[in-house]
Structures are given as structure tokens and as C-alpha cells.
Write a protein that holds these residues in place. Structure first.
Motif, short mmCIF file in Angstrom:
data_model
loop_
_atom_site.label_atom_id
_atom_site.label_comp_id
_atom_site.label_asym_id
_atom_site.label_seq_id
_atom_site.Cartn_x
_atom_site.Cartn_y
_atom_site.Cartn_z
N GLY A 1 -5.27 4.95 -2.95
CA GLY A 1 -5.88 4.04 -3.64
C GLY A 1 -5.85 4.07 -4.73
N PHE A 2 -6.34 2.99 -5.55
CA PHE A 2 -6.82 3.10 -7.38
C PHE A 2 -7.97 3.16 -8.66
CE2 PHE A 2 -3.07 0.86 -5.98
CZ PHE A 2 -2.39 1.39 -7.00
N GLY B 1 -4.17 -9.09 -10.15
CA GLY B 1 -4.19 -7.80 -9.78
C GLY B 1 -3.55 -6.58 -9.63
N LEU B 2 -2.54 -6.82 -9.09
CA LEU B 2 -1.82 -5.79 -9.38
C LEU B 2 -1.18 -5.36 -10.68
CD1 LEU B 2 0.58 -6.69 -5.76
CD2 LEU B 2 -0.91 -4.44 -6.19
N THR C 1 -9.66 0.41 -13.54
CA THR C 1 -10.96 -0.81 -13.26
C THR C 1 -10.62 -1.69 -14.88
OG1 THR C 1 -12.80 0.79 -14.57
CG2 THR C 1 -13.17 0.26 -12.17
N LYS D 1 0.64 -1.41 -0.13
CA LYS D 1 -0.36 -0.22 -0.34
C LYS D 1 0.89 1.32 0.32
CE LYS D 1 -3.96 -1.59 2.04
NZ LYS D 1 -4.84 -1.48 3.19
N GLN E 1 -4.02 -3.45 -8.49
CA GLN E 1 -5.43 -3.33 -7.22
C GLN E 1 -4.85 -5.19 -6.79
OE1 GLN E 1 -9.54 -1.91 -7.20
NE2 GLN E 1 -8.74 -1.13 -9.21
N ALA F 1 2.15 1.94 -3.73
CA ALA F 1 1.55 2.02 -4.23
C ALA F 1 0.82 3.44 -4.41
CB ALA F 1 0.15 1.46 -4.44
N THR G 1 -3.93 -4.23 -13.06
CA THR G 1 -5.17 -2.84 -12.62
C THR G 1 -4.59 -1.69 -11.18
OG1 THR G 1 -6.78 -4.10 -10.50
CG2 THR G 1 -7.46 -4.76 -13.13
N THR H 1 -11.94 -12.83 -8.83
CA THR H 1 -11.22 -11.52 -8.93
C THR H 1 -11.58 -10.47 -10.28
OG1 THR H 1 -9.38 -12.33 -8.62
CG2 THR H 1 -8.72 -10.07 -9.54
#
Length: 346
Positions: free
Chosen positions: A20-21, A339-340, A24, A8, A345, A11, A343, A286
Motif C-alpha cells: 500500500g501507499f 493518482g498513480l 498523500t 497492485k 494511488q 506497486a 501519489t 481525486t
């Protein structure tokens, strides 16, 4: 510090403190996402991460003693060569996927269940023959002598025995070495060189495990798959036959012909997918990941991910194969990693 706290923080730093992100839609070209995925991989014993988009390498990272020239064992990632070899052999007229194996393995004739097994069932791992010990591939002869424990297409059993049986089928079809055929038919045309390939006491190549490749070499194989069997404008594998590798069996919806399939499954289907399938199952929940994702997977979280929709090939290699086979795995998650990577995330 806890791994998620580190990620975190990274990021936030990479995105200017946004914390945050909003991403999508998958973005495989995003260098910030590459760094997040690389940090996550490195924290989980990763030694190589290579990302290709539309045939171009857009990111490489070699932490923890890795390097572009360091070849690493693929473990069960080796298995996925078998599916491609099988469809290439079908294209060459050496065999067909619905062929009863007893035509070639004549010692199986007369056996109630083994005489019914075809090649597709063998490579789907639904032949009824047990998979065996993951870390100890038997000789080809010992694999052939393994009795079936169930009728074909009734259970999924992951392990080395079916791949060693396939090796004997190819050896008899070719009257020669299966690895020599794979090298001549697939590897040399795409410029893939393996550093080492383990052989058994019978002198035959281990087909379920034992290949040692650099990340760049493994990525070449992934790129051939991504392009549907075409390499630099030359068709090496029939596209319709290659697609057979990514069609699931009736028994296990997450496994094709020697490839894992990253796609949604129902709760009722989860009981048959095996340990590796359970690790990959989280991909189904996911969001924003491609539904055409296919995966060559080995112990220690060796991974080759391919998505034609995203024009994507990803190689991830890591230490810890022995520990993983003994049940001492890291916290690495395919879903978190992808995910990372795609996106931002995890």
C-alpha cells in the motif's frame, strides 16, 4: 489477470512488498510512481509517456511500438493550440477576445444570434453554434454557414465547427494561413516541429484536430504554457492574456478557452460539461491533485497535462483514436492515471 490486480502487484513489488501507499503529497519526481503510471498507460494502449518537472525530463516510456521519434495524431488535443493562438493574436493587436465576430464575418451581420457572438464565446464553445461531428471537421465556408441554435452563453457544445470558424476569422485577419501564423509566432520560437497537419478540401488547416507530433514536441508546448508564456527567458505571450485560456465560462466550469480544467464542480454543473468533461470530472473527487491542472485532451485519451504549482508537464499518447470516436474506449481514467503518477494511488 485483472488490470487492478496487475497494478497492485507491481506497486507491491516496487515498494518492497509494502502492499500500500502512505503517500498523500504529490511527488512528480518519484520514479516508482512513474513506473506505476507507465504500466497503467501501457495496459490501455499507451505508446508514449513523458514527464517533465521544472523543465527537465525525468521519465520517458514508449511501449507498444512507440518511440521518441514517432509522431502521433493528437486528435482534439490539437484544439488547445487555438486558445494560445488567440491570445497571441490579441497581444499582437490582431483581435480582442470580446470582439463581435460579425465585424470580421460580415455575412453574420443582421442574424439575430450570430451577430451577437464574440470571440471568447466562440472558443469557450458557448456561442450557440453546434459543435458538429467530432470526426468530420467542415470546410471553413461550411462552418460559417452553420446556424446558431441558441443565444450566446446559454449552452456548451463541443465539436469542430467553432474551431473552423476561428480558422476563418484568423485567415481574414491575417490575409493568410492561420497555421503559418501559429508556426511563426509560437512553434518556431520554442523549437516545436509538427510531423503533419491535416488540411481540408478547401486547403485550409484543420484547427480542431489533425496535428501529428512526437511526445517531446508536444511537451515543449506544455512547457511554454507552464512557464506562463516564457521560453528560455524570452516572453512570447503576455501572462495575463495566457491566463484567459484557463478561465471557465459561465456555462461550463470545466472548460476554458480551448483547454479542459481539472477542478472541482458541483453536482448541478455536471449536466453541461460534455462527454470529455464527464471523463475528466472524476479528477474533482481525486485527493492530492493540483487544483490548477489544465489539460489538452483528444480521442483515444491523448493528453497533455500542465500544472504550474507542481512545475509539471505530462504527455500521454495512445492508439485507438478511431475506436474511441466510435465509442469503443479503453478503461483509461485520468484520475487513476494521475493518482498513480503523483501519489502511487490509482
Amino acid at each position: 489477470m485483472h488490470r487492478r490486480t496487475v497494478l497492485k502487484g507491481l506497486a507491491s513489488a516496487l515498494l518492497g512488498g509494502s502492499g500500500g501507499f502512505a503517500q498523500t503529497v504529490p511527488d512528480p519526481n518519484n520514479p516508482l510512481f512513474h513506473k506505476l503510471a507507465a504500466a497503467y498507460s501501457a495496459q490501455n494502449r499507451g505508446i508514449a509517456l513523458l514527464v517533465m518537472v521544472d523543465g527537465q525530463t525525468v521519465f520517458e516510456d514508449y511501449p507498444n511500438g512507440g518511440s521518441p521519434t514517432r509522431a502521433h495524431e493528437l486528435a482534439s488535443g490539437t484544439k488547445s493550440f487555438c486558445g494560445v493562438m488567440a491570445v497571441a493574436a490579441a497581444q499582437d493587436g490582431l483581435l480582442w477576445l470580446e470582439e463581435p465576430l460579425a465585424q470580421t464575418l460580415t455575412e453574420w451581420q443582421g442574424h439575430p444570434w450570430r451577430s451577437q457572438i464574440n470571440l471568447r464565446q466562440l472558443l469557450h464553445l458557448t456561442s450557440g453554434i453546434p459543435g458538429g461531428n467530432l470526426a468530420r471537421p467542415p470546410t471553413y465556408r461550411a462552418a460559417l454557414e452553420t446556424p446558431a441554435e441558441a443565444p450566446p452563453d446559454t449552452r456548451f457544445s463541443y465539436g469542430p465547427i467553432p474551431f473552423q470558424i476561428f480558422g476563418e476569422v484568423m485567415r481574414r485577419k491575417l490575409k493568410g494561413d492561420p497555421l503559418e501564423y501559429l508556426t511563426r509566432r509560437i512553434f518556431k520560437p520554442i523549437g516545436l516541429e509538427y510531423a503533419f497537419w491535416r488540411r481540408g478540401p478547401d486547403g485550409n488547416p484543420h484547427l480542431p484536430s489533425g496535428a501529428r507530433l512526437t511526445a517531446r514536441s508536444w511537451a515543449r508546448f506544455g512547457e511554454l504554457v507552464r512557464q506562463g508564456g516564457v521560453w528560455q527567458g524570452q516572453r512570447l505571450i503576455d501572462e495575463a492574456l495566457l491566463q484567459k485560456c484557463f478561465e471557465p465560462s459561465k456555462v461550463n466550469p470545466l472548460y476554458g478557452l480551448t483547454w479542459w480544467l481539472g477542478r472541482p464542480i458541483s453536482p448541478a454543473q455536471r449536466s453541461v460539461i460534455g462527454r470529455v468533461g464527464q471523463e475528466l470530472d472524476t479528477l474533482a473527487s481525486t485527493p492530492h491533485l493540483p487544483d490548477d491542472l489544465v489539460i489538452a485532451a483528444g480521442a483515444g485519451e491523448q493528453r497533455l497535462y500542465v500544472s504550474r504549482k507542481l512545475k509539471l508537464v505530462v504527455v500521454r499518447q495512445a492508439e485507438g483514436i478511431v475506436e474511441s470516436l466510435a465509442g469503443r474506449r479503453t478503461a483509461f481514467s485520468d484520475a487513476a492515471f494521475l493518482g498513480l503518477l503523483l501519489t502511487g494511488q490509482g
